[in-house]
Write a protein that holds these residues in place. Structure first.
Motif, PDB file in Angstrom:
ATOM      1  N   GLU A  10       0.847  -1.191   0.000  1.00  0.00           N
ATOM      2  CA  GLU A  10       0.000   0.000   0.000  1.00  0.00           C
ATOM      3  C   GLU A  10       0.889   1.250   0.000  1.00  0.00           C
ATOM      4  OE1 GLU A  10      -3.700  -0.083   2.376  1.00  0.00           O
ATOM      5  OE2 GLU A  10      -2.842  -1.869   3.300  1.00  0.00           O
ATOM      6  N   GLY A  11       0.341   2.352  -0.529  1.00  0.00           N
ATOM      7  CA  GLY A  11       1.070   3.612  -0.527  1.00  0.00           C
ATOM      8  C   GLY A  11       2.019   3.800  -1.684  1.00  0.00           C
ATOM      9  N   ALA A  12       1.923   2.948  -2.681  1.00  0.00           N
ATOM     10  CA  ALA A  12       2.807   3.074  -3.842  1.00  0.00           C
ATOM     11  C   ALA A  12       2.375   4.255  -4.706  1.00  0.00           C
ATOM     12  CB  ALA A  12       2.775   1.786  -4.658  1.00  0.00           C
ATOM     13  N   LYS A  13       3.291   4.708  -5.562  1.00  0.00           N
ATOM     14  CA  LYS A  13       2.950   5.726  -6.562  1.00  0.00           C
ATOM     15  C   LYS A  13       3.572   5.357  -7.885  1.00  0.00           C
ATOM     16  CE  LYS A  13       4.705   9.329  -4.340  1.00  0.00           C
ATOM     17  NZ  LYS A  13       5.451   8.853  -3.154  1.00  0.00           N
ATOM     18  N   TYR A  14       3.002   5.915  -8.972  1.00  0.00           N
ATOM     19  CA  TYR A  14       3.413   5.487 -10.321  1.00  0.00           C
ATOM     20  C   TYR A  14       2.970   6.553 -11.310  1.00  0.00           C
ATOM     21  CZ  TYR A  14       3.725   2.156 -14.306  1.00  0.00           C
ATOM     22  OH  TYR A  14       4.045   1.502 -15.473  1.00  0.00           O
ATOM     23  N   THR A  15       3.905   7.375 -11.769  1.00  0.00           N
ATOM     24  CA  THR A  15       3.569   8.436 -12.718  1.00  0.00           C
ATOM     25  C   THR A  15       4.863   8.999 -13.289  1.00  0.00           C
ATOM     26  OG1 THR A  15       2.203  10.410 -13.001  1.00  0.00           O
ATOM     27  CG2 THR A  15       3.530  10.308 -10.998  1.00  0.00           C
ATOM     28  N   LEU A  16       4.779  10.071 -14.074  1.00  0.00           N
ATOM     29  CA  LEU A  16       5.978  10.678 -14.635  1.00  0.00           C
ATOM     30  C   LEU A  16       6.723  11.476 -13.576  1.00  0.00           C
ATOM     31  CD1 LEU A  16       4.810  11.915 -18.158  1.00  0.00           C
ATOM     32  CD2 LEU A  16       6.116   9.852 -17.575  1.00  0.00           C
ATOM     33  N   ALA A  17       8.041  11.520 -13.736  1.00  0.00           N
ATOM     34  CA  ALA A  17       8.896  12.244 -12.808  1.00  0.00           C
ATOM     35  C   ALA A  17       9.994  12.965 -13.581  1.00  0.00           C
ATOM     36  CB  ALA A  17       9.516  11.283 -11.790  1.00  0.00           C
ATOM     37  N   VAL A  18      10.546  13.969 -12.932  1.00  0.00           N
ATOM     38  CA  VAL A  18      11.677  14.722 -13.480  1.00  0.00           C
ATOM     39  C   VAL A  18      12.690  14.940 -12.353  1.00  0.00           C
ATOM     40  CG1 VAL A  18      10.290  15.920 -15.224  1.00  0.00           C
ATOM     41  CG2 VAL A  18      10.602  16.970 -12.964  1.00  0.00           C
ATOM     42  N   PRO A  19      13.939  15.246 -12.689  1.00  0.00           N
ATOM     43  CA  PRO A  19      14.885  15.626 -11.633  1.00  0.00           C
ATOM     44  C   PRO A  19      14.392  16.868 -10.892  1.00  0.00           C
ATOM     45  CG  PRO A  19      16.035  15.169 -13.695  1.00  0.00           C
ATOM     46  CD  PRO A  19      14.575  15.212 -14.026  1.00  0.00           C
ATOM     47  N   GLN A  20      14.789  17.016  -9.641  1.00  0.00           N
ATOM     48  CA  GLN A  20      14.342  18.159  -8.854  1.00  0.00           C
ATOM     49  C   GLN A  20      14.777  19.475  -9.484  1.00  0.00           C
ATOM     50  OE1 GLN A  20      12.297  18.068  -6.065  1.00  0.00           O
ATOM     51  NE2 GLN A  20      12.231  20.277  -6.491  1.00  0.00           N
ATOM     52  N   TYR A  21      15.961  19.500 -10.121  1.00  0.00           N
ATOM     53  CA  TYR A  21      16.409  20.758 -10.728  1.00  0.00           C
ATOM     54  C   TYR A  21      15.541  21.160 -11.910  1.00  0.00           C
ATOM     55  CZ  TYR A  21      18.989  17.535 -13.857  1.00  0.00           C
ATOM     56  OH  TYR A  21      19.339  16.524 -14.728  1.00  0.00           O
ATOM     57  N   VAL A  22      14.883  20.195 -12.552  1.00  0.00           N
ATOM     58  CA  VAL A  22      13.936  20.515 -13.626  1.00  0.00           C
ATOM     59  C   VAL A  22      12.646  21.064 -13.017  1.00  0.00           C
ATOM     60  CG1 VAL A  22      12.555  19.567 -15.526  1.00  0.00           C
ATOM     61  CG2 VAL A  22      14.936  18.840 -15.220  1.00  0.00           C
ATOM     62  N   ALA A  23      12.174  20.448 -11.948  1.00  0.00           N
ATOM     63  CA  ALA A  23      10.987  20.953 -11.269  1.00  0.00           C
ATOM     64  C   ALA A  23      11.219  22.369 -10.752  1.00  0.00           C
ATOM     65  CB  ALA A  23      10.605  20.024 -10.121  1.00  0.00           C
ATOM     66  N   ASP A  24      12.433  22.631 -10.307  1.00  0.00           N
ATOM     67  CA  ASP A  24      12.753  23.969  -9.797  1.00  0.00           C
ATOM     68  C   ASP A  24      12.698  25.026 -10.896  1.00  0.00           C
ATOM     69  OD1 ASP A  24      13.137  22.906  -7.278  1.00  0.00           O
ATOM     70  OD2 ASP A  24      15.320  22.800  -7.450  1.00  0.00           O
ATOM     71  N   GLN A  25      12.776  24.590 -12.151  1.00  0.00           N
ATOM     72  CA  GLN A  25      12.657  25.507 -13.292  1.00  0.00           C
ATOM     73  C   GLN A  25      11.213  25.640 -13.768  1.00  0.00           C
ATOM     74  OE1 GLN A  25      15.247  27.385 -14.661  1.00  0.00           O
ATOM     75  NE2 GLN A  25      16.274  26.637 -12.800  1.00  0.00           N
ATOM     76  N   GLY A  26      10.276  25.078 -13.010  1.00  0.00           N
ATOM     77  CA  GLY A  26       8.861  25.291 -13.293  1.00  0.00           C
ATOM     78  C   GLY A  26       8.116  24.127 -13.895  1.00  0.00           C
ATOM     79  N   VAL A  27       8.779  22.989 -14.107  1.00  0.00           N
ATOM     80  CA  VAL A  27       8.098  21.821 -14.671  1.00  0.00           C
ATOM     81  C   VAL A  27       7.578  20.973 -13.511  1.00  0.00           C
ATOM     82  CG1 VAL A  27       8.301  19.781 -16.141  1.00  0.00           C
ATOM     83  CG2 VAL A  27       9.576  21.860 -16.707  1.00  0.00           C
ATOM     84  N   LYS A  28       6.309  21.149 -13.207  1.00  0.00           N
ATOM     85  CA  LYS A  28       5.723  20.473 -12.054  1.00  0.00           C
ATOM     86  C   LYS A  28       4.471  19.671 -12.401  1.00  0.00           C
ATOM     87  CE  LYS A  28       7.647  23.845  -8.847  1.00  0.00           C
ATOM     88  NZ  LYS A  28       7.413  24.763  -7.717  1.00  0.00           N
ATOM     89  N   SER A  29       4.046  19.777 -13.662  1.00  0.00           N
ATOM     90  CA  SER A  29       2.810  19.130 -14.093  1.00  0.00           C
ATOM     91  C   SER A  29       2.983  18.552 -15.495  1.00  0.00           C
ATOM     92  CB  SER A  29       1.664  20.147 -14.097  1.00  0.00           C
ATOM     93  OG  SER A  29       0.539  19.671 -14.789  1.00  0.00           O
ATOM     94  N   PHE A  30       2.157  17.575 -15.836  1.00  0.00           N
ATOM     95  CA  PHE A  30       2.119  17.063 -17.200  1.00  0.00           C
ATOM     96  C   PHE A  30       1.905  18.214 -18.184  1.00  0.00           C
ATOM     97  CE2 PHE A  30       2.023  13.140 -15.163  1.00  0.00           C
ATOM     98  CZ  PHE A  30       1.815  12.059 -16.011  1.00  0.00           C
ATOM     99  N   ASP A  31       1.108  19.191 -17.788  1.00  0.00           N
ATOM    100  CA  ASP A  31       0.782  20.301 -18.686  1.00  0.00           C
ATOM    101  C   ASP A  31       1.953  21.258 -18.887  1.00  0.00           C
ATOM    102  OD1 ASP A  31      -1.823  19.401 -19.109  1.00  0.00           O
ATOM    103  OD2 ASP A  31      -2.584  20.456 -17.344  1.00  0.00           O
ATOM    104  N   ASP A  32       3.025  21.111 -18.120  1.00  0.00           N
ATOM    105  CA  ASP A  32       4.207  21.965 -18.286  1.00  0.00           C
ATOM    106  C   ASP A  32       5.202  21.395 -19.294  1.00  0.00           C
ATOM    107  OD1 ASP A  32       3.305  23.757 -16.313  1.00  0.00           O
ATOM    108  OD2 ASP A  32       4.224  22.557 -14.711  1.00  0.00           O
ATOM    109  N   LEU A  33       5.020  20.153 -19.697  1.00  0.00           N
ATOM    110  CA  LEU A  33       6.025  19.488 -20.523  1.00  0.00           C
ATOM    111  C   LEU A  33       6.121  20.065 -21.934  1.00  0.00           C
ATOM    112  CD1 LEU A  33       5.347  15.779 -19.469  1.00  0.00           C
ATOM    113  CD2 LEU A  33       7.338  17.164 -18.845  1.00  0.00           C
ATOM    114  N   ALA A  34       4.972  20.256 -22.568  1.00  0.00           N
ATOM    115  CA  ALA A  34       4.964  20.629 -23.989  1.00  0.00           C
ATOM    116  C   ALA A  34       5.742  21.912 -24.256  1.00  0.00           C
ATOM    117  CB  ALA A  34       3.526  20.759 -24.480  1.00  0.00           C
ATOM    118  N   ALA A  35       5.700  22.871 -23.341  1.00  0.00           N
ATOM    119  CA  ALA A  35       6.403  24.143 -23.547  1.00  0.00           C
ATOM    120  C   ALA A  35       7.915  23.977 -23.519  1.00  0.00           C
ATOM    121  CB  ALA A  35       5.967  25.144 -22.477  1.00  0.00           C
ATOM    122  N   HIS A  36       8.387  22.825 -23.056  1.00  0.00           N
ATOM    123  CA  HIS A  36       9.827  22.585 -22.947  1.00  0.00           C
ATOM    124  C   HIS A  36      10.254  21.394 -23.804  1.00  0.00           C
ATOM    125  CE1 HIS A  36      10.089  25.449 -19.594  1.00  0.00           C
ATOM    126  NE2 HIS A  36       8.952  24.912 -19.163  1.00  0.00           N
ATOM    127  N   ALA A  37       9.555  21.182 -24.917  1.00  0.00           N
ATOM    128  CA  ALA A  37       9.825  20.019 -25.770  1.00  0.00           C
ATOM    129  C   ALA A  37      11.279  19.969 -26.216  1.00  0.00           C
ATOM    130  CB  ALA A  37       8.889  20.031 -26.978  1.00  0.00           C
TER     131      ALA A  37
END
Length: 309
Positions: free
Chosen positions: A108-135
């Motif tokens: 119980e308590g597992a998770k399963y989805t897309l992930a990025v390095p923390q330094y990428v998240a720190d640049q504003g990529v925090k959602s699936f909807d943020d990906l396309a702008a950084h193709a």
């Protein structure tokens, strides 16, 4: 005299555990493996215990869809990788039609989805909807695992959800995907990949799971329970083995550290499983509660003896 003897006998029967042996045809227990390290750990744990009980357990490497088909066709007995809810829709007919049966929840308590390095998240990529702008920075690529396990991502691209219709899903293997992640993080380049917990990636890398993937993986970052399922009729035919699998529950810490032994310390799945079992005697006792050897003897002492405990 006779009354005293009968009372003594009945008293002894009342406190002695009663075990039910499985039929000889249950000796061979066939487990489906996907090449995932978590299933390698849990399958090998089951195999070590079953062998200690006198069974002959084996693992066969299959794709996810093939694993379900093999259960349906009675070519496999048990599969410890029914991740819910991510597998619910695609494999719904297997449960609706009774082609497989549920033995229990193993995590119980597992998770399963897309992930990025923390330094990428720190640049504003925090959602699936943020990906396309950084193709361009991602190279228009999402790194997945083996073919048959990436259908939510393939469906996402085919439906052009999140503006990702022209992106490519790279299907390879868990090991190849993590090599790409490690190489990307070494030079601080951008990478988006299929992440999950339990896995030592959560101990070894600073990563951030992306929100907004409910349509693909479900809410709460693909929050999941993992169930153990079996072919139709397995629990009725082999109730003792089925009870072991129903008891065989893990936790995130156990699996993260066991998997780290395999992926980070170079230990085999058998070495890691044996070490984790020996470190957790209380778990072993719970797993073998009410479980006998194949021929009906007490299970726990038999397994402890096989483990050299």
């Amino acid at each position: 005299m006779r009354t005293t003897f009968l009372l003594t006998l009945l008293s002894g029967l009342a406190v002695s555990p009663v075990f039910a042996a499985d039929a000889p045809q249950c000796k061979k227990v066939r487990m489906a493996d996907l090449g995932w390290t978590d299933i390698a750990l849990t399958n090998t744990t089951a195999q070590i215990i079953l062998d200690g009980l006198g069974y002959d357990a084996s693992q066969t490497l299959l794709g996810l869809g093939v694993a379900y088909s093999a259960l349906k066709e009675n070519d496999m007995d048990v599969f410890q990788g029914n991740w819910r809810p991510v597998q619910d829709e695609e494999y719904k007919t297997y449960f609706d039609n009774g082609w497989v049966e549920v033995l229990g929840v193993n995590l119980e308590g597992a998770k399963y989805t897309l992930a990025v390095p923390q330094y990428v998240a720190d640049q504003g990529v925090k959602s699936f909807d943020d990906l396309a702008a950084h193709a361009a920075q991602f190279g228009g690529r999402i790194y997945g695992i083996e073919a048959g396990s990436n259908k939510p991502l393939l469906d996402m691209v085919a439906a052009n959800r999140h503006g990702l219709g022209d992106w490519q899903i790279i299907e390879s293997s868990e090991a190849a995907m993590l090599t790409q992640v490690a190489n990307s993080m070494a030079d601080k380049s951008w990478v988006v990949f299929l992440g999950w917990e339990p896995h030592p990636m959560n101990l070894d890398y600073k990563i951030s799971y992306l929100s907004g993937g409910d349509a693909e993986f479900g809410p709460n970052f693909g929050g999941a329970t993992v169930r153990t399922i079996a072919r139709k009729g397995f629990s009725a035919e082999c109730p003792n083995a089925a009870r072991l699998f129903a008891n065989l529950a893990f936790d995130l810490d156990y699996e993260n550290h066991g998997m780290r032994m395999i992926l980070g310390e170079g230990k085999s799945a058998e070495e890691a499983a044996r070490e984790m079992i020996k470190r957790n005697p209380d778990k072993l006792a719970k797993w073998l509660d009410g479980v006998s050897t194949l021929d009906g003897g007490p299970g726990l002492p038999a397994v402890q003896s096989a483990l050299g405990q």
